[in-house]
Structure formats: C-alpha cells, structure tokens
Write a protein that holds these residues in place. Structure first.
Motif, PDB file in Angstrom:
ATOM      1  N   LYS A 258       0.862  -1.184   0.000  1.00 20.87           N
ATOM      2  CA  LYS A 258       0.000   0.000   0.000  1.00 20.87           C
ATOM      3  C   LYS A 258       0.902   1.239   0.000  1.00 20.87           C
ATOM      4  N   LEU A 259       0.720   2.098  -0.998  1.00 22.78           N
ATOM      5  CA  LEU A 259       1.473   3.345  -1.075  1.00 22.78           C
ATOM      6  C   LEU A 259       0.976   4.294   0.008  1.00 22.78           C
ATOM      7  N   THR A 260       1.894   4.773   0.863  1.00 25.78           N
ATOM      8  CA  THR A 260       1.504   5.649   1.966  1.00 25.78           C
ATOM      9  C   THR A 260       2.086   7.054   1.847  1.00 25.78           C
ATOM     10  N   HIS A 261       3.098   7.235   0.995  1.00 21.06           N
ATOM     11  CA  HIS A 261       3.735   8.547   0.884  1.00 21.06           C
ATOM     12  C   HIS A 261       4.534   8.623  -0.410  1.00 21.06           C
ATOM     13  N   THR A 262       4.506   9.773  -1.051  1.00 15.75           N
ATOM     14  CA  THR A 262       5.374  10.025  -2.202  1.00 15.75           C
ATOM     15  C   THR A 262       6.035  11.383  -2.007  1.00 15.75           C
ATOM     16  N   ARG A 263       7.257  11.466  -2.482  1.00 11.58           N
ATOM     17  CA  ARG A 263       7.976  12.736  -2.413  1.00 11.58           C
ATOM     18  C   ARG A 263       8.886  12.840  -3.637  1.00 11.58           C
ATOM     19  N   PRO A 264       8.437  13.571  -4.653  1.00  9.81           N
ATOM     20  CA  PRO A 264       9.304  13.780  -5.815  1.00  9.81           C
ATOM     21  C   PRO A 264      10.348  14.854  -5.505  1.00  9.81           C
ATOM     22  N   LEU A 265      11.555  14.641  -5.980  1.00  8.61           N
ATOM     23  CA  LEU A 265      12.635  15.604  -5.797  1.00  8.61           C
ATOM     24  C   LEU A 265      12.964  16.259  -7.146  1.00  8.61           C
ATOM     25  N   LYS A 266      13.516  17.453  -7.103  1.00 13.87           N
ATOM     26  CA  LYS A 266      13.857  18.174  -8.336  1.00 13.87           C
ATOM     27  C   LYS A 266      14.834  17.396  -9.210  1.00 13.87           C
ATOM     28  N   SER A 267      15.637  16.548  -8.614  1.00 17.47           N
ATOM     29  CA  SER A 267      16.630  15.755  -9.346  1.00 17.47           C
ATOM     30  C   SER A 267      16.002  14.665 -10.213  1.00 17.47           C
ATOM     31  N   GLY A 268      14.728  14.387  -9.993  1.00 18.40           N
ATOM     32  CA  GLY A 268      14.068  13.288 -10.686  1.00 18.40           C
ATOM     33  C   GLY A 268      13.906  12.061  -9.817  1.00 18.40           C
ATOM     34  N   VAL A 269      14.580  12.014  -8.684  1.00 21.41           N
ATOM     35  CA  VAL A 269      14.379  10.924  -7.728  1.00 21.41           C
ATOM     36  C   VAL A 269      12.971  11.053  -7.150  1.00 21.41           C
TER      37      VAL A 269
END
Length: 181
Positions: A160-171
């Motif tokens: 179950k996906l509980t959190h996402t955090r995109p970074l400017k680097s593409g990670v």
C-alpha cells in the motif's frame, strides 16, 4: 513493538547495485540529504548484511557531516556467518539465527530499525513478515543489469502506497507498507 523500515535507492529497472557493486549512479543532492536528515531522526538501530556492512564500514568512519555523524554513532548490527569481527563503532556482529535476533530487537525499546542495502538479508526478513515499511528512492536511470533489490521473495506481497515525495533531481521517494493477502 519497534518498526523495521527497509530504505534503499534503486534504478527504475529495479537494481540497487551494478554487477560490480557500484553505487555511484545514485542521485545524491540537497533535497535527498534533507529527506535523510528528517527521517533519520526516528532511527534507533541499523541492520546490515555482510556485503553492505563492509561497504558502509569502509566509507563512513572517515566521512564528515551530519549523515556521517549519524551513521558512525547509531547502534548497528551486522548479520554474517563469515565475518570474524565488526570493528565499526557501535556495531554488534550476529552470526546465529538472524530471524530470531531481529524478532528480539523488535521487542526492545528504542527507535525505528532501518535496513540499508542488504538485499539478501532483507529478503529473509521480508519472507518472515518482519519488514513493516519499504522506502524506495527511485533514481532516474536504467542500469540494464545489476543486483536486483527484490530477489528470492517466496510469495507475492501486496503493498500500500503511503507517501510520495518527488525531488527536483528526478528521484521519487516512495513509502509502502505490506498488506495482508
């Protein structure tokens, strides 16, 4: 009961190391350093298999900065049947039953337990249902070949996906919790 979190950087095609165990392809920048700084505050213990331990123990004692201070100071356990000693500061070598030792550690007071790298060791804990959360830093790279992060998993595990955090680097950092079948 303490929670176990597996935290790893991985390529889009699912590898955490190249065939020659290189990890220099990781995208490491200020946003990722900030995320690590935020999340390491919950950690009380680190777990490693032998190969990851040897890589970490060769690097961190001579490194400087906040992450190095954290890595060098925190309680660490290395699980290995072949190592004769574990000399990195605050490290305990465990050569016996890894599952029993990890179950015992989960029962003790303290912060969250993290596993870094250590794919084979983590697969053992995954198979026994001991990993409570997977945190993956998906790097914007296709390696084509290498060491898969998830291997030897004996059965399907829904997440179950509980959190996402995109970074400017593409990670993109993803947090998943295993779900009962």
């Amino acid at each position: 009961m303490r929670k176990i979190i597996m935290w790893d950087m991985v390529s889009v095609d699912g590898f955490f190391e190249t065939p020659d165990h290189d990890i220099s392809w990781f995208v490491f920048e200020d946003e990722l350093a900030a995320y690590i700084g935020e999340t390491q505050m919950e950690a009380g213990t680190l777990l490693f298999g032998r190969a990851t331990y040897e890589t970490m123990a060769a690097y961190w004692p001579a490194a400087e900065g906040d992450i190095a201070t954290f890595m060098n100071g925190i309680e660490k356990f290395v699980f290995s049947r072949t190592l004769k000693s574990a000399d990195w500061h605050n490290t305990t070598l465990v050569s016996g039953d890894a599952v029993a030792q990890v179950e015992r550690l989960k029962e003790l007071d303290g912060g969250t337990i993290f596993i870094f790298g250590s794919a084979d060791f983590a697969a053992t804990l995954t198979a026994k249902g001991l990993v409570d959360e997977y945190r993956l830093g998906i790097n914007p790279v296709l390696l084509g070949k290498g060491v898969p992060l998830f291997q030897n998993i004996p059965e399907r595990t829904n997440l179950k996906l509980t959190h996402t955090r995109p970074l400017k680097s593409g990670v993109v950092i993803l947090h998943y919790q295993p779900q009962s079948a």
